[in-house]
Design a protein around this motif. Structure first.
Motif, PDB file in Angstrom:
ATOM      1  N   LEU A  44      21.952  79.192  94.745  1.00 30.59           N
ATOM      2  CA  LEU A  44      20.287  80.213  95.220  1.00 30.59           C
ATOM      3  C   LEU A  44      19.384  79.549  93.910  1.00 30.59           C
ATOM      4  CD1 LEU A  44      19.584  82.567  95.622  1.00 30.59           C
ATOM      5  CD2 LEU A  44      19.771  83.212  93.615  1.00 30.59           C
ATOM      6  N   ARG A  45      19.464  78.735  92.934  1.00 33.40           N
ATOM      7  CA  ARG A  45      17.754  78.439  92.617  1.00 33.40           C
ATOM      8  C   ARG A  45      17.303  77.433  93.664  1.00 33.40           C
ATOM      9  NH1 ARG A  45      16.415  73.691  89.816  1.00 33.40           N
ATOM     10  NH2 ARG A  45      15.097  73.820  87.942  1.00 33.40           N
ATOM     11  N   GLN A  46      18.529  76.782  93.880  1.00 31.46           N
ATOM     12  CA  GLN A  46      17.207  75.591  94.625  1.00 31.46           C
ATOM     13  C   GLN A  46      16.911  75.845  96.123  1.00 31.46           C
ATOM     14  OE1 GLN A  46      16.769  72.689  93.161  1.00 31.46           O
ATOM     15  NE2 GLN A  46      17.271  71.110  95.437  1.00 31.46           N
ATOM     16  N   GLY A  47      17.680  76.959  96.957  1.00 30.38           N
ATOM     17  CA  GLY A  47      17.048  78.105  97.900  1.00 30.38           C
ATOM     18  C   GLY A  47      15.961  78.610  97.456  1.00 30.38           C
ATOM     19  N   LEU A  48      15.492  78.988  96.378  1.00 35.02           N
ATOM     20  CA  LEU A  48      14.633  79.659  96.167  1.00 35.02           C
ATOM     21  C   LEU A  48      13.832  78.845  96.106  1.00 35.02           C
ATOM     22  CD1 LEU A  48      16.048  82.104  92.968  1.00 35.02           C
ATOM     23  CD2 LEU A  48      14.648  83.289  95.527  1.00 35.02           C
ATOM     24  N   ILE A  49      14.004  77.890  95.244  1.00 38.42           N
ATOM     25  CA  ILE A  49      12.755  76.573  95.256  1.00 38.42           C
ATOM     26  C   ILE A  49      11.930  76.284  96.269  1.00 38.42           C
ATOM     27  CG2 ILE A  49      12.278  74.230  94.633  1.00 38.42           C
ATOM     28  CD1 ILE A  49      13.351  75.148  91.770  1.00 38.42           C
ATOM     29  N   MET A  50      13.270  75.889  97.237  1.00 34.95           N
ATOM     30  CA  MET A  50      12.563  75.396  98.613  1.00 34.95           C
ATOM     31  C   MET A  50      12.002  76.545  99.696  1.00 34.95           C
ATOM     32  SD  MET A  50      16.124  73.407  99.819  1.00 34.95           S
ATOM     33  CE  MET A  50      16.694  72.002  98.722  1.00 34.95           C
TER      34      MET A  50
END
Length: 263
Positions: A44-50
């Motif tokens: 989820l963290r990478q998804g939010l950042i991307m």
């Protein structure tokens, strides 16, 4: 990889359905789709950042009628998914999202073309008062478009992830460095394009204020954004008061002129 393909295909179908059937509640935006991709793929963290990074690039992009400069939903879903599945950084997600979003416009235009072929049928049903058949045809076409997007997402991830991974592995490091640099520049380009549409000499001082707060005082972007919200509210309330005063003065002048006429 079947699960990941089903996830991406389902999100593609859901995003299109939200646009066609739910009045476009903005679920298609990269910020939302990136977060959903990351959540369902376990990062989820990478998804939010991307998703946030891709959103900045496409801030000024919107569909007007049948004109779609780039399919931001498809680009953000595939860019985020490919980057997460191949363990790449946000810059690679951005680099992949841009060309994919532009290529995906062809899918959107093909769907619109097919739907347009049914225009006479829709008009005929309206003329005959057969509104239930009209609604049925509408839903059939809507679901058919969702099915097309599902297949694109499913097949694209199922067959494309390995190819993307192989492509990234054989790209020379100097090219990867260039792609990384390009990915870092793209958000600034998105902001610049948006400012080009909204720019006014009266607000230039606020842009300068934000730059000073970040560059010289080290204030984080979230703090600057909160200050921007406060400034926007204050300026909006002031403009509202000025408009109300102007309308009041206009009404008062009109009343006075009318009284003079009858006197």
């Amino acid at each position: 990889m079947v699960y990941e393909s089903l996830v991406v295909g389902g999100l593609m179908a859901f995003g299109l359905f939200s646009d066609k059937a739910l009045g476009d509640p903005m679920f298609r935006r990269p910020l939302v789709m990136g977060a959903l991709v990351g959540l369902l793929l376990g990062d989820l963290r990478q998804g939010l950042i991307m998703g946030a990074a891709i959103e900045v690039v496409f801030l000024g992009t919107s569909q007007i009628g049948g004109s779609l400069p780039s399919d931001t939903m498809t680009g953000s879903i595939f860019g985020t998914a490919f980057a997460i599945l191949t363990n790449q950084d946000v810059e690679i997600a951005l680099t992949l999202a841009i060309p994919i979003s532009m290529l995906a416009v062809a899918i959107n235009q093909a769907c619109l073309f097919v739907v347009g072929l049914f225009l006479d049928r829709f008009n005929s049903l309206v003329d005959k008062g057969e509104y239930k058949k009209f609604a049925t045809l509408h839903w059939v076409l809507c679901l058919a478009q969702c099915a097309v997007y599902f297949l694109v997402g499913f097949v694209g991830i199922l067959l494309g992830t390995t190819a993307i991974q192989h492509l990234l592995d054989i790209i020379p490091q100097v090219i990867m460095d260039g792609l990384t640099l390009t990915g870092q520049i793209l958000p600034a380009l998105g902001i610049a394009l948006l400012l080009n549409m909204l720019w006014d000499s009266k607000i230039a001082v606020f842009a300068l204020l934000g730059f000073i707060l970040n560059a010289y005082l080290g204030m984080p972007l979230m703090g600057i954004a909160c200050i921007g919200i406060v400034v926007a509210v204050v300026v909006g309330l002031r403009d509202k008061e000025l408009v109300e005063m102007s309308n009041s003065n206009t009404t008062s002048t009109s009343t006075t002129n009318g009284d003079d006429f009858f006197d």
